[in-house]
Design a protein around this motif. Structure first.
Motif, PDB file in Angstrom:
ATOM      1  N   SER A 449       0.827  -1.082   0.012  1.00 33.42           N
ATOM      2  CA  SER A 449       0.097  -0.100   0.048  1.00 33.42           C
ATOM      3  C   SER A 449       0.806   1.352   0.011  1.00 33.42           C
ATOM      4  CB  SER A 449      -0.917   0.019   1.252  1.00 33.42           C
ATOM      5  OG  SER A 449      -1.689  -1.084   1.182  1.00 33.42           O
ATOM      6  N   TYR A 489     -14.591   8.643  -8.190  1.00 38.37           N
ATOM      7  CA  TYR A 489     -14.143   7.412  -7.405  1.00 38.37           C
ATOM      8  C   TYR A 489     -15.239   7.148  -6.402  1.00 38.37           C
ATOM      9  CZ  TYR A 489     -11.125   4.559  -4.394  1.00 38.37           C
ATOM     10  OH  TYR A 489     -10.860   3.578  -3.662  1.00 38.37           O
ATOM     11  N   ASP A 490     -15.800   8.125  -5.864  1.00 40.98           N
ATOM     12  CA  ASP A 490     -17.014   7.987  -4.881  1.00 40.98           C
ATOM     13  C   ASP A 490     -18.088   6.818  -5.134  1.00 40.98           C
ATOM     14  OD1 ASP A 490     -18.153   8.625  -2.226  1.00 40.98           O
ATOM     15  OD2 ASP A 490     -19.673   9.571  -3.260  1.00 40.98           O
ATOM     16  N   TYR A 493     -16.902   1.719  -2.910  1.00 39.86           N
ATOM     17  CA  TYR A 493     -16.921   0.807  -1.897  1.00 39.86           C
ATOM     18  C   TYR A 493     -18.500   0.237  -1.802  1.00 39.86           C
ATOM     19  CZ  TYR A 493     -12.529   3.040  -0.909  1.00 39.86           C
ATOM     20  OH  TYR A 493     -11.314   3.540  -0.797  1.00 39.86           O
ATOM     21  N   ARG A 537     -14.073  -6.615   3.595  1.00 41.93           N
ATOM     22  CA  ARG A 537     -13.424  -5.574   4.355  1.00 41.93           C
ATOM     23  C   ARG A 537     -11.826  -5.411   4.159  1.00 41.93           C
ATOM     24  NH1 ARG A 537     -16.480  -8.312   8.408  1.00 41.93           N
ATOM     25  NH2 ARG A 537     -14.579  -9.403   8.874  1.00 41.93           N
ATOM     26  N   GLN A 540     -11.662  -3.798   0.797  1.00 43.54           N
ATOM     27  CA  GLN A 540     -11.788  -2.210   0.993  1.00 43.54           C
ATOM     28  C   GLN A 540     -10.758  -1.645   1.824  1.00 43.54           C
ATOM     29  OE1 GLN A 540     -15.807  -2.258   2.644  1.00 43.54           O
ATOM     30  NE2 GLN A 540     -16.665  -2.045   0.858  1.00 43.54           N
ATOM     31  N   ASP A 541     -10.202  -2.293   2.870  1.00 43.74           N
ATOM     32  CA  ASP A 541      -9.211  -1.628   3.573  1.00 43.74           C
ATOM     33  C   ASP A 541      -7.796  -1.416   2.578  1.00 43.74           C
ATOM     34  OD1 ASP A 541     -10.775  -1.586   5.803  1.00 43.74           O
ATOM     35  OD2 ASP A 541      -9.813  -3.264   6.763  1.00 43.74           O
ATOM     36  N   LYS A 544      -8.482   1.490   0.547  1.00 48.72           N
ATOM     37  CA  LYS A 544      -8.268   2.847   1.277  1.00 48.72           C
ATOM     38  C   LYS A 544      -6.816   3.371   1.604  1.00 48.72           C
ATOM     39  CE  LYS A 544     -12.998   2.554   3.351  1.00 48.72           C
ATOM     40  NZ  LYS A 544     -13.740   1.908   4.377  1.00 48.72           N
ATOM     41  N   SER A 545      -6.116   2.203   2.189  1.00 51.35           N
ATOM     42  CA  SER A 545      -4.957   2.472   2.391  1.00 51.35           C
ATOM     43  C   SER A 545      -4.018   2.849   1.207  1.00 51.35           C
ATOM     44  CB  SER A 545      -4.076   1.383   2.742  1.00 51.35           C
ATOM     45  OG  SER A 545      -4.657   0.785   4.116  1.00 51.35           O
ATOM     46  N   VAL A 547      -5.077   4.208  -1.587  1.00 55.21           N
ATOM     47  CA  VAL A 547      -5.310   5.713  -2.080  1.00 55.21           C
ATOM     48  C   VAL A 547      -4.717   6.867  -0.876  1.00 55.21           C
ATOM     49  CG1 VAL A 547      -7.581   7.296  -2.082  1.00 55.21           C
ATOM     50  CG2 VAL A 547      -7.585   4.994  -3.050  1.00 55.21           C
ATOM     51  N   GLU A 548      -4.917   6.651   0.235  1.00 56.31           N
ATOM     52  CA  GLU A 548      -4.183   7.501   1.287  1.00 56.31           C
ATOM     53  C   GLU A 548      -2.766   7.628   0.816  1.00 56.31           C
ATOM     54  OE1 GLU A 548      -3.421   8.000   6.038  1.00 56.31           O
ATOM     55  OE2 GLU A 548      -4.755   6.342   5.079  1.00 56.31           O
TER      56      GLU A 548
END
Length: 629
Positions: A449, A489-490, A493, A537, A540-541, A544-545, A547-548
């Motif tokens: 990530s 992107y929204d 999820y 999960r 998705q996690d 998110k990691s 993308v951050e």
């Protein structure tokens, strides 16, 4: 999925049965099974009535079958005929069971019979059995499907019009088409009917199709295999684009809740690549055998509803047509030299560089003129990648290159740009090569990530690391990132959660079908995805990691950003032999060209030209000329 195959430590094909078997066994420790009965052998074991074994499948073809029969090993210690198991559903006819005994009974004589039995090595018994006669299935195993998704039924026939179970063989390896029929039952699936899905055909009125195994690693490494379908006529299957051509992908190795391709394709559609395949989940039954959860997927085709460019014929010799349209794959397998161009990959980014393999997809067969053009184009692109020059974007569409890369990077897809990487070019003076469509995300969610995919690519990654040395590419990636993340992107999820809710029961049924099944030599077991909530999960996690971290590299995307304007770099001029024809080329190879590399029409470098032939001359600076001698 296309992948170089390496032996997997700790994984091997299922060996001999776990339970000791009495009676005679074959060289691998599996029992020899026979069919015996009053009208077959007088209950004697004969070599001509011994079943053939392929992995866990035993099969025998009989010209006729009537009366009572059993399947057994040669000392009756294994005795198949007791039908108190839900995997065998018989009766009331043409095959029933004896009321007070263990025999199968054929109520009406059957002709041209095929009996197929799947062996359970842990318990020395059958796992399922099915019987066909006169081309039709008369005994099905328990369907086993979840009854929550549409069901695609396929029957496959041999050259005599009889059921052919080779298509469901564990060891099926070739890519030859089988002929058959199909029907699609939408099965009351409300959410898919809301998308326009409809049933097609029926058991009484099936429709024609051809089917063959597809893929490379996925075809050889798993007992659950992917297939390519060619329908008799165009259909809109489950709301997908209307076509004859579809794939049913097994996703046998997707341990991310079947979310790898789903998420990658979703991102491709959202970011606005020229065309990205769509797919829908479906349960598949072939020759009465429940095959589990598959994903009906739009195949990559040049078509008005898919890759919308002018389709180019095979063996075109007219220079006015030869500039397009082409669909090629940057491949990771050596193919027939007649269908592939091979050269050394160039680029200034450090790291492993594989051969550049340009495999011809559409058209499949090139004339000398077409091969010359593709050689010219990809030699120029390869040289420009190596020089990090902005002239690269006169051959390659910069915007689609950036969007394609961002999807692969967000997905942490460390096998991107290593096989299954497609590019297309339309016909015309002002056309460029486009990275599109996306296809295989078999190693999505795998990379770290906090790192770029091209720094963590175990198989090599054609060109992309070197793209990042070009400031124009980096700027386009940053601008596209901010626009896409703030506007497109929204919702990803929510989409992932919704599809998992639809797959829950089918994932359980798939596990029941494939757990503890045959594992090909050097291959892998089919993935258990029953715990979809935890797989969801985790996926998705991961997103998110990643993308951050990418936000720290490409910039935060708070606020609203406009879509970047398309790059206006003019397309490279077409070579003279396309605009004027090869007959007008009169340049002669001279000593002044001695530092250049000379290629024949098969893309091979040559040291001595042959009189009367045409060659492509590539200078150290990357310029090209067509030369005749």
């Amino acid at each position: 999925m296309k992948r170089l195959i390496f032996p997997l430590l700790g994984m091997a094909a299922m060996a001999a049965p776990l339970t000791a078997v009495a009676g005679e066994c074959d060289a691998e420790g599996y029992p020899l099974l026979y069919v015996a009965g009053d009208d077959l052998s007088g209950w004697q074991f004969r070599d001509d009535l011994r079943m053939d074994r392929d992995a866990l499948l035993y099969t025998i073809k009989l010209s006729s079958l009537s009366g009572e029969f059993k399947i057994s090993n040669d000392d009756w210690t294994i005795n198949y005929g007791v039908t108190d198991d839900p995997n065998i559903q018989l009766g009331p006819d043409p095959i029933t069971t004896q009321a007070d005994g263990p025999n199968f009974i054929v109520e009406q004589p059957l002709q041209n019979v095929t009996i197929t039995l799947e062996y359970d090595p842990d318990n020395n018994r059958y796992a399922r059995m099915w019987v066909s006669a006169d081309g039709g299935i008369v005994v099905n195993p328990n369907p086993g499907y979840s009854n929550t998704l549409p069901v695609l039924y396929i029957n496959v026939y041999d050259e005599n019009g009889k059921i052919d179970n080779e298509v469901i063989s564990y060891s099926l390896d070739h890519k030859n088409y089988f002929s058959g029929e199909y029907w699609l039952d939408v099965n009351g699936c409300e959410w898919m009917m809301e998308l326009g899905a409809e049933s097609i055909g029926s058991a009484d009125e099936p429709l024609p199709l051809e089917i063959k195994a597809r893929g490379n690693w996925t075809r050889k490494g798993f007992s659950k295999k992917p297939f390519k379908l060619k329908l008799g006529k165009k259909q809109s299957m489950l709301g997908l684009s209307k076509s004859k051509h579809f794939a049913i992908l097994a996703h046998a190795d997707d341990n991310c809740g079947y979310l790898r391709n789903f998420t990658g394709f979703n991102l491709g559609n959202r970011i606005g690549l020229p065309w990205t395949p769509s797919q829908q989940p479906v349960e598949v039954v072939i020759n009465g055998d429940y095959r589990g959860l598959y994903f009906l997927t739009e195949s990559i085709r040049i078509d008005s509803e898919r890759i919308n460019i002018t389709e180019l014929d095979d063996n075109v010799t007219d220079p006015t047509l030869a500039s397009g349209g082409y669909l090629i794959e940057l491949d990771n397998y050596d193919e027939d030299p007649a269908s592939q161009l091979v050269m050394e990959e160039k680029g200034g980014y450090p790291g492993f560089k594989d051969l550049l393999r340009v495999t011809f997809d559409t058209p499949e067969v090139y004339s000398d003129l077409q091969r010359m053009f593709i050689t010219d184009q990809f030699t120029a692109i390869n040289d420009l990648v190596g020089s990090a020059s902005d002239d690269l974007w006169s051959y390659v569409d910069l915007d689609d290159a950036a969007r394609y890369y961002l999807v692969c990077e967000i997905m942490s897809h460390v096998e991107a740009y290593h096989g299954s990487t497609y590019m297309f070019r339309d016909r015309g003076e002002d056309q460029k090569w486009h990275f599109s469509p996306l296809w295989d995300f078999g190693n999505g969610f795998v990379g770290p990530s906090n790192g770029y995919i091209y720094d963590n690519a175990p198989y090599g990654m054609t060109w992309v690391g070197s793209f990042t040395l070009n400031e124009k590419f980096r700027e386009k990636v940053r601008d596209t990132w901010k626009w896409f993340m703030s506007t497109g992107y929204d919702g990803i999820y929510d989409d992932m959660q919704t599809i998992c809710s639809h797959l829950e029961k089918a994932a359980e049924a798939d596990y029941r079908r494939w757990h503890d099944q045959w594992v090909p030599d050097g291959g892998q077991p089919v993935t258990d995805n029953r715990d979809l909530s935890s797989r969801l999960r985790a996926a998705q996690d991961k997103l998110k990691s990643k993308v951050e971290w990418l936000s720290s590299q490409f910039g935060n995307y708070g606020g609203v950003y406009s879509e970047p304007e398309r790059d206006t770099t003019p397309a490279a001029k077409l070579p003279e032999y396309i605009t004027t024809g090869v007959d007008q080329i009169t340049s002669i190879i001279t000593a002044t060209d001695s530092e250049a590399t000379l290629y024949d029409l098969q893309g091979r470098s040559v040291s001595r030209p042959v009189s009367g032939e045409i060659y492509l001359l590539v200078t150290p600076a990357g310029s090209t000329k067509i030369m005749a001698r």
